[in-house]
Motif scaffolding. Structure first.
Motif, PDB file in Angstrom:
ATOM      1  N   HIS A   2       0.836  -1.204   0.000  1.00  0.00           N
ATOM      2  CA  HIS A   2       0.000   0.000   0.000  1.00  0.00           C
ATOM      3  C   HIS A   2       0.873   1.258   0.000  1.00  0.00           C
ATOM      4  O   HIS A   2       0.604   2.202  -0.737  1.00  0.00           O
ATOM      5  CB  HIS A   2      -0.951   0.009   1.194  1.00  0.00           C
ATOM      6  CG  HIS A   2      -1.889   1.171   1.189  1.00  0.00           C
ATOM      7  ND1 HIS A   2      -3.117   1.141   0.572  1.00  0.00           N
ATOM      8  CD2 HIS A   2      -1.754   2.426   1.690  1.00  0.00           C
ATOM      9  CE1 HIS A   2      -3.704   2.327   0.704  1.00  0.00           C
ATOM     10  NE2 HIS A   2      -2.891   3.124   1.394  1.00  0.00           N
ATOM     11  N   LEU A   3       1.921   1.249   0.834  1.00  0.00           N
ATOM     12  CA  LEU A   3       2.814   2.409   0.885  1.00  0.00           C
ATOM     13  C   LEU A   3       3.444   2.691  -0.475  1.00  0.00           C
ATOM     14  O   LEU A   3       3.607   3.853  -0.863  1.00  0.00           O
ATOM     15  CB  LEU A   3       3.931   2.197   1.903  1.00  0.00           C
ATOM     16  CG  LEU A   3       3.560   2.298   3.372  1.00  0.00           C
ATOM     17  CD1 LEU A   3       4.777   2.003   4.228  1.00  0.00           C
ATOM     18  CD2 LEU A   3       2.986   3.661   3.709  1.00  0.00           C
ATOM     19  N   ALA A   4       3.802   1.650  -1.192  1.00  0.00           N
ATOM     20  CA  ALA A   4       4.425   1.813  -2.505  1.00  0.00           C
ATOM     21  C   ALA A   4       3.480   2.444  -3.511  1.00  0.00           C
ATOM     22  O   ALA A   4       3.918   3.092  -4.463  1.00  0.00           O
ATOM     23  CB  ALA A   4       4.913   0.459  -3.022  1.00  0.00           C
ATOM     24  N   GLU A   5       2.184   2.287  -3.273  1.00  0.00           N
ATOM     25  CA  GLU A   5       1.193   2.771  -4.228  1.00  0.00           C
ATOM     26  C   GLU A   5       0.474   4.041  -3.787  1.00  0.00           C
ATOM     27  O   GLU A   5      -0.273   4.623  -4.565  1.00  0.00           O
ATOM     28  CB  GLU A   5       0.160   1.671  -4.481  1.00  0.00           C
ATOM     29  CG  GLU A   5       0.764   0.420  -5.097  1.00  0.00           C
ATOM     30  CD  GLU A   5      -0.226  -0.725  -5.209  1.00  0.00           C
ATOM     31  OE1 GLU A   5      -1.327  -0.639  -4.636  1.00  0.00           O
ATOM     32  OE2 GLU A   5       0.120  -1.715  -5.870  1.00  0.00           O
ATOM     33  N   CYS A   6       0.668   4.471  -2.535  1.00  0.00           N
ATOM     34  CA  CYS A   6      -0.124   5.587  -2.002  1.00  0.00           C
ATOM     35  C   CYS A   6       0.786   6.641  -1.379  1.00  0.00           C
ATOM     36  O   CYS A   6       1.270   6.476  -0.254  1.00  0.00           O
ATOM     37  CB  CYS A   6      -1.120   5.061  -0.967  1.00  0.00           C
ATOM     38  SG  CYS A   6      -2.210   6.341  -0.293  1.00  0.00           S
ATOM     39  N   ASP A   7       1.005   7.722  -2.100  1.00  0.00           N
ATOM     40  CA  ASP A   7       1.852   8.803  -1.601  1.00  0.00           C
ATOM     41  C   ASP A   7       1.300   9.430  -0.321  1.00  0.00           C
ATOM     42  O   ASP A   7       2.057   9.816   0.567  1.00  0.00           O
ATOM     43  CB  ASP A   7       2.030   9.889  -2.654  1.00  0.00           C
ATOM     44  CG  ASP A   7       2.872   9.437  -3.829  1.00  0.00           C
ATOM     45  OD1 ASP A   7       3.635   8.464  -3.678  1.00  0.00           O
ATOM     46  OD2 ASP A   7       2.766  10.061  -4.906  1.00  0.00           O
ATOM     47  N   GLY A   8      -0.017   9.522  -0.213  1.00  0.00           N
ATOM     48  CA  GLY A   8      -0.626  10.114   0.974  1.00  0.00           C
ATOM     49  C   GLY A   8      -0.311   9.323   2.225  1.00  0.00           C
ATOM     50  O   GLY A   8       0.031   9.894   3.268  1.00  0.00           O
ATOM     51  N   CYS A   9      -0.396   8.016   2.131  1.00  0.00           N
ATOM     52  CA  CYS A   9      -0.088   7.173   3.295  1.00  0.00           C
ATOM     53  C   CYS A   9       1.405   7.152   3.590  1.00  0.00           C
ATOM     54  O   CYS A   9       1.805   7.087   4.744  1.00  0.00           O
ATOM     55  CB  CYS A   9      -0.631   5.762   3.089  1.00  0.00           C
ATOM     56  SG  CYS A   9      -2.435   5.669   3.311  1.00  0.00           S
ATOM     57  N   GLU A  10       2.226   7.217   2.555  1.00  0.00           N
ATOM     58  CA  GLU A  10       3.676   7.303   2.771  1.00  0.00           C
ATOM     59  C   GLU A  10       4.005   8.580   3.538  1.00  0.00           C
ATOM     60  O   GLU A  10       4.784   8.564   4.498  1.00  0.00           O
ATOM     61  CB  GLU A  10       4.418   7.276   1.434  1.00  0.00           C
ATOM     62  CG  GLU A  10       5.911   7.466   1.555  1.00  0.00           C
ATOM     63  CD  GLU A  10       6.632   6.371   2.322  1.00  0.00           C
ATOM     64  OE1 GLU A  10       7.621   6.700   2.996  1.00  0.00           O
ATOM     65  OE2 GLU A  10       6.211   5.207   2.261  1.00  0.00           O
ATOM     66  N   ASN A  11       3.397   9.685   3.160  1.00  0.00           N
ATOM     67  CA  ASN A  11       3.601  10.953   3.876  1.00  0.00           C
ATOM     68  C   ASN A  11       3.090  10.861   5.308  1.00  0.00           C
ATOM     69  O   ASN A  11       3.731  11.357   6.239  1.00  0.00           O
ATOM     70  CB  ASN A  11       2.921  12.108   3.145  1.00  0.00           C
ATOM     71  CG  ASN A  11       3.615  12.459   1.858  1.00  0.00           C
ATOM     72  OD1 ASN A  11       4.804  12.218   1.695  1.00  0.00           O
ATOM     73  ND2 ASN A  11       2.876  13.008   0.921  1.00  0.00           N
ATOM     74  N   TYR A  12       1.920  10.244   5.492  1.00  0.00           N
ATOM     75  CA  TYR A  12       1.345  10.081   6.828  1.00  0.00           C
ATOM     76  C   TYR A  12       2.296   9.288   7.706  1.00  0.00           C
ATOM     77  O   TYR A  12       2.558   9.664   8.853  1.00  0.00           O
ATOM     78  CB  TYR A  12      -0.015   9.385   6.746  1.00  0.00           C
ATOM     79  CG  TYR A  12      -0.593   9.064   8.096  1.00  0.00           C
ATOM     80  CD1 TYR A  12      -1.209  10.043   8.872  1.00  0.00           C
ATOM     81  CD2 TYR A  12      -0.516   7.773   8.617  1.00  0.00           C
ATOM     82  CE1 TYR A  12      -1.718   9.758  10.117  1.00  0.00           C
ATOM     83  CE2 TYR A  12      -1.031   7.477   9.866  1.00  0.00           C
ATOM     84  CZ  TYR A  12      -1.629   8.468  10.608  1.00  0.00           C
ATOM     85  OH  TYR A  12      -2.135   8.181  11.851  1.00  0.00           O
ATOM     86  N   LEU A  13       2.836   8.185   7.185  1.00  0.00           N
ATOM     87  CA  LEU A  13       3.766   7.353   7.952  1.00  0.00           C
ATOM     88  C   LEU A  13       5.000   8.152   8.357  1.00  0.00           C
ATOM     89  O   LEU A  13       5.435   8.095   9.506  1.00  0.00           O
ATOM     90  CB  LEU A  13       4.177   6.123   7.144  1.00  0.00           C
ATOM     91  CG  LEU A  13       5.233   5.227   7.791  1.00  0.00           C
ATOM     92  CD1 LEU A  13       4.714   4.617   9.081  1.00  0.00           C
ATOM     93  CD2 LEU A  13       5.685   4.156   6.818  1.00  0.00           C
ATOM     94  N   GLN A  14       5.553   8.906   7.439  1.00  0.00           N
ATOM     95  CA  GLN A  14       6.738   9.707   7.749  1.00  0.00           C
ATOM     96  C   GLN A  14       6.443  10.753   8.823  1.00  0.00           C
ATOM     97  O   GLN A  14       7.238  10.957   9.746  1.00  0.00           O
ATOM     98  CB  GLN A  14       7.279  10.365   6.485  1.00  0.00           C
ATOM     99  CG  GLN A  14       7.899   9.382   5.529  1.00  0.00           C
ATOM    100  CD  GLN A  14       8.316  10.028   4.214  1.00  0.00           C
ATOM    101  OE1 GLN A  14       8.322  11.248   4.073  1.00  0.00           O
ATOM    102  NE2 GLN A  14       8.661   9.200   3.249  1.00  0.00           N
ATOM    103  N   GLN A  15       5.289  11.412   8.718  1.00  0.00           N
ATOM    104  CA  GLN A  15       4.915  12.424   9.711  1.00  0.00           C
ATOM    105  C   GLN A  15       4.675  11.789  11.078  1.00  0.00           C
ATOM    106  O   GLN A  15       5.097  12.315  12.107  1.00  0.00           O
ATOM    107  CB  GLN A  15       3.676  13.184   9.250  1.00  0.00           C
ATOM    108  CG  GLN A  15       3.933  14.078   8.065  1.00  0.00           C
ATOM    109  CD  GLN A  15       2.649  14.669   7.508  1.00  0.00           C
ATOM    110  OE1 GLN A  15       1.550  14.333   7.934  1.00  0.00           O
ATOM    111  NE2 GLN A  15       2.795  15.548   6.531  1.00  0.00           N
TER     112      GLN A  15
END
Length: 78
Positions: free
Chosen positions: A32-45
């Motif tokens: 999911h992280l590989a496909e979803c920039d929004g969730c990748e940003n959420y995880l980093q934040q």
């Protein structure tokens, strides 16, 4: 393998960061992280916030501020 949606990912972030996901769920999470920039940003934040808050010494906080902060977190969890 059923893909995770964004809501499921948000519910699993803490377990992910703690290394507590089983291998199948971890694979779904990573996909999911590989496909979803929004969730990748959420995880980093989220990760950045956890690391920052973890460096705060509770004894250094003004007691009234600490109480307001804890109340806000309790309210947020509802």
């Amino acid at each position: 393998m059923k893909p995770l949606d964004c809501n499921e990912l948000v519910e699993l972030v803490t377990a992910y960061l703690d290394g507590g996901l089983d291998p199948a769920t971890r694979a779904r999470f990573d996909l999911h992280l590989a496909e979803c920039d929004g969730c990748e940003n959420y995880l980093q934040q989220f990760d950045s916030t956890v690391r920052t808050v973890g460096r705060i010494d509770p004894g250094e906080l003004d007691p009234q501020f600490r109480d307001r902060l804890l109340a806000a977190f309790r309210e947020f969890q509802r």
